[in-house]
Enzyme design. Structure first.
Site, PDB file in Angstrom:
ATOM      1  N   ASP A 345      13.374   4.185  -6.609  1.00 48.37           N
ATOM      2  CA  ASP A 345      12.850   5.679  -6.186  1.00 48.37           C
ATOM      3  C   ASP A 345      11.788   5.898  -7.814  1.00 48.37           C
ATOM      4  O   ASP A 345      11.519   5.645  -8.372  1.00 48.37           O
ATOM      5  CB  ASP A 345      13.828   6.109  -6.756  1.00 48.37           C
ATOM      6  CG  ASP A 345      13.468   8.136  -6.218  1.00 48.37           C
ATOM      7  OD1 ASP A 345      13.739   7.493  -5.429  1.00 48.37           O
ATOM      8  OD2 ASP A 345      13.495   8.403  -7.405  1.00 48.37           O
ATOM      9  N   GLU A 374       9.270   3.384  -3.942  1.00 47.04           N
ATOM     10  CA  GLU A 374       8.119   4.072  -3.171  1.00 47.04           C
ATOM     11  C   GLU A 374       7.075   3.613  -4.176  1.00 47.04           C
ATOM     12  O   GLU A 374       7.682   3.766  -4.672  1.00 47.04           O
ATOM     13  CB  GLU A 374       8.485   4.934  -3.735  1.00 47.04           C
ATOM     14  CG  GLU A 374       9.769   5.587  -2.735  1.00 47.04           C
ATOM     15  CD  GLU A 374      10.016   7.424  -3.003  1.00 47.04           C
ATOM     16  OE1 GLU A 374      10.095   7.942  -2.024  1.00 47.04           O
ATOM     17  OE2 GLU A 374      10.986   7.542  -4.183  1.00 47.04           O
TER      18      GLU A 374
END
Ligand code: CA
Length: 661
Positions: A345, A374
């Site tokens: 993340d 990400e």
């Protein structure tokens, strides 16, 4: 004498005056041994807490996980490399413990530490258990599927509650790890649900939303059916209790998560875990802050928490003990839980060096492990951009992949503007950005990056560095996006657009990623940030599998096509540049070929024409013996029929795929 020296060095590491508030942490000693916090052996029970700034530290022993008085408090003594140690001669299985440190003259709140591997309900106290009791039968031989390259994977992102909690799932252990151990479950129409549905669909990996112990769901009140995505990490090295059948028994959540993983592995499906090392749920009261105040986080020049996560803080992976923590934590999940991959993340909050060390450590355990994340932050960070694990820096991280926001936003419309359409729903001018997605952001002679919407240069060194998607848990999922951006269309028309969009995802170079339930055209009732929405928003209604059977079948064939044809899974930029040839691109129309038995494919040429416009488009195909794979919203990996080429019509909002040997 030795102890005195160590104490002096602690003091120096935290009091040195420095220009930057955070520079004072750079000289702290770090400890990377695997015995941090708790170990049990024949000599007894041993604790080793890393807390270089502490003036004193203690371990507090409890008989249960919650609401009981301490039965013992043990003073810890300073030891090597910023650690504090204590031991008792007994193996204290069945007991619980917390740490407390004295910092700047006062005792801080108790904490289970940062390395608890078992906890009681709500993770407040760490538990001492015998891990040999947490292994399912056959665990020693358990193994995930072999994977030659990351882009051989077809990834299915799911949340435990979404997947099984709806009454129509036919699953007994609703919202639990054990849901994925149940076979032969069906919806009321008799269609497969649960793990049988995954097998039928053909996905190779499930990507489970955060499944470590998170903060927001009260594990002592499970009947209230609270929902959360879980991006509020509490105990990083323990499974979340609300997904177990008994959060109060520390071994149960561990055993049940392993049973889930083993069941998926037994069915040939790998498990990727979403990990959120970039921030914690609390600031001063986090387990990091209560063991080493200030150390694990970045700060603004005034000493306040910097906030690249948008959640109130950001961790400092460039500091050795935080870097050690991330590396050792993923290693632990890979070894103890046989996890096959990690999704980071807000990965760009971490630094490039940390991600490269993460990848190296994991590949040593299992060369098939996949790592992606990400490639952006949610806010600005004190970490210089050149050091961030950004999408734009992915070429410096050879074993790491990033999500392609290029393909995502260009195909379905911009994520932040609900009404905005994309290539697949008829907006023109996005063709070059879609092409960036098709070549997986690699250097390609026919792609003009100056026309890219999100990226202006070929940032991927290889197609294996890109994850392609048009929908995930974040933002409007595909069905909702199409309803909001195509308000006058019918659901049948929107399903057609969804098929085109996913055809682009599944045939592009890179690794495809789909969001659970979109294959049956689920929705989330238009809620774009459903992180704590109730089951009525988030649960997948499995009766849709019957209603939208053709949609599900389309996805199934699409996945089959991809898995049977290595041409969609080239592994180097050079291969893509040589074997992927675009035809002339027009507004609303993209056409290209995969040529010369690309990547050892049995097909000499595969021709793909994507018509995002609302009109049929005439196209010219070289004369030959073509197998029609997809046309007019239908697909069959083994062929729908034959064509001799020549002038053909590409139906609106659909993919036309032809192949010849
Ligand atoms: Ca929890």
């Amino acid at each position: 004498m030795k102890v005195q020296t160590i104490i002096t060095s602690f003091a120096v590491c935290f009091t040195a005056m420095a220009q930057n508030f955070d520079d004072k942490y750079l000289s702290c000693p770090s400890y990377s041994g695997e015995d941090l916090e708790l170990s049990v052996d024949t000599q007894g029970t041993h604790w080793r807490l890393w807390s270089p700034e502490a003036q004193a530290a203690r371990v507090i022993i409890y008989p249960s996980g919650l609401h009981t008085a301490a039965i013992d408090t043990i003073a810890m003594t300073p030891a090597a490399q910023g650690t504090w140690c204590a031991s008792v001669p007994e193996q204290l299985y069945g007991r619980y413990y917390t740490f407390s440190i004295k910092h700047q003259g006062r005792w801080l709140k108790e904490t289970p530490g940062v390395w608890a591997k078992a906890v009681g309900a709500n993770g407040e106290r760490a538990a001492i258990i015998d891990f040999l009791t947490t292994n399912p039968k056959g665990w020693a031989a358990d193994k995930g599927p072999a994977l030659k390259h990351i882009n051989d994977a077809v990834i299915y992102e799911m949340h435990h509650r979404d997947f099984s909690v709806h009454p129509s799932s036919g699953i007994a252990n609703k919202g639990k790890f054990l849901a994925l151990t149940e076979s032969s479950t069906t919806n009321p129409d008799g269609d497969h649900t649960g793990i049988d549905h995954l097998k039928e669909l053909g996905v190779t990996h499930v990507h489970i939303l955060p499944s470590y112990d998170y903060n927001s769901v009260d594990e002592t009140n499970l009947p209230s059916n609270q929902y959360n995505w879980g991006y509020d990490p509490f105990n990083y090295n323990v499974p979340e209790g609300s997904y177990s059948t008994n959060p109060s028994d520390p071994a149960t959540r561990i055993l049940e998560m392993k049973e889930m993983i083993k069941s998926l592995h037994d069915n040939g499906i790998g498990v990727i875990m979403d990990v959120v090392y970039n921030h914690t749920a609390d600031n001063d009261d986090s387990n990091f802050s209560l063991t080493a105040p200030g150390y694990y986080y970045r700060h603004n020049p005034d000493g306040s928490y910097s906030d690249a996560s948008g959640c109130g803080n950001e961790t400092a992976s460039e500091r050795s003990q935080m870097r050690n923590f991330i590396i050792n934590s993923v290693k632990y999940w890979a070894k103890e839980y046989h996890i096959d991959g990690f999704r980071f993340d807000l990965m760009a909050i971490h630094d490039i060096e940390t991600m490269n060390q993460v990848a190296a450590a994991l590949k040593k355990i299992n060369p098939d492990i996949i790592i992606y994340g990400e490639g952006w932050t949610a806010g600005d960070s004190p970490l210089p951009e050149a050091e961030r694990a950004l999408k734009e820096n992915v070429a410096k991280m050879p074993d790491v992949a990033v999500f392609s926001d290029d393909l995502r936003d260009a195909v379905k419309g911009h994520y932040s503007d609900a009404a905005d359409r994309g290539f697949a729903s008829g907006k023109t001018g996005l063709e070059e950005t879609v092409k960036i997605g098709i070549v997986a952001a690699t250097d390609h002679p026919q792609v003009d990056y100056s026309k890219g919407n999100n990226s202006l240069f070929p940032y991927a060194a290889a197609p294996t560095q890109i994850i392609n998607y048009v929908s995930c848990h974040d933002d409007l999922m595909l069905t909702d996006k199409l309803r909001k951006s195509m308000p006058d269309a019918t659901d049948a028309e929107r399903q057609r657009v969804a098929r085109l969009a996913q055809t682009i995802v599944l045939t592009s170079q890179g690794t495809p990623f789909i969001f659970a339930g979109e294959e049956i055209f689920r929705d989330k009732k238009g809620v774009h940030n459903s992180y704590k929405s109730p089951d009525s928003i988030n649960a997948i209604d499995w009766t849709l599998k019957h209603t939208n059977a053709e949609q599900n079948d389309y996805y199934r064939q699409l996945i089959k096509l991809r898995k049977e044809h290595p041409a969609f899974r080239m592994t180097t930029s050079e291969q893509v540049a040589r074997h992927l040839k675009f035809d002339k691109t027009e507004p609303g129309l993209i056409s290209y070929s995969l040529i010369d038995n690309a990547n050892g494919d049995s097909w000499k040429e595969i021709k793909l024409i994507f018509n995002g416009s609302g009109e049929p488009r005439e196209i010219k195909i070289p004369k030959g013996n073509w197998i029609i794979i997809a046309e007019d919203g239908r697909i069959n990996a083994d062929g729908l029929g034959f064509s001799k080429g020549g002038k053909l019509s590409a139906a609106p909002r659909a993919a036309l795929i032809l192949a010849r040997e």
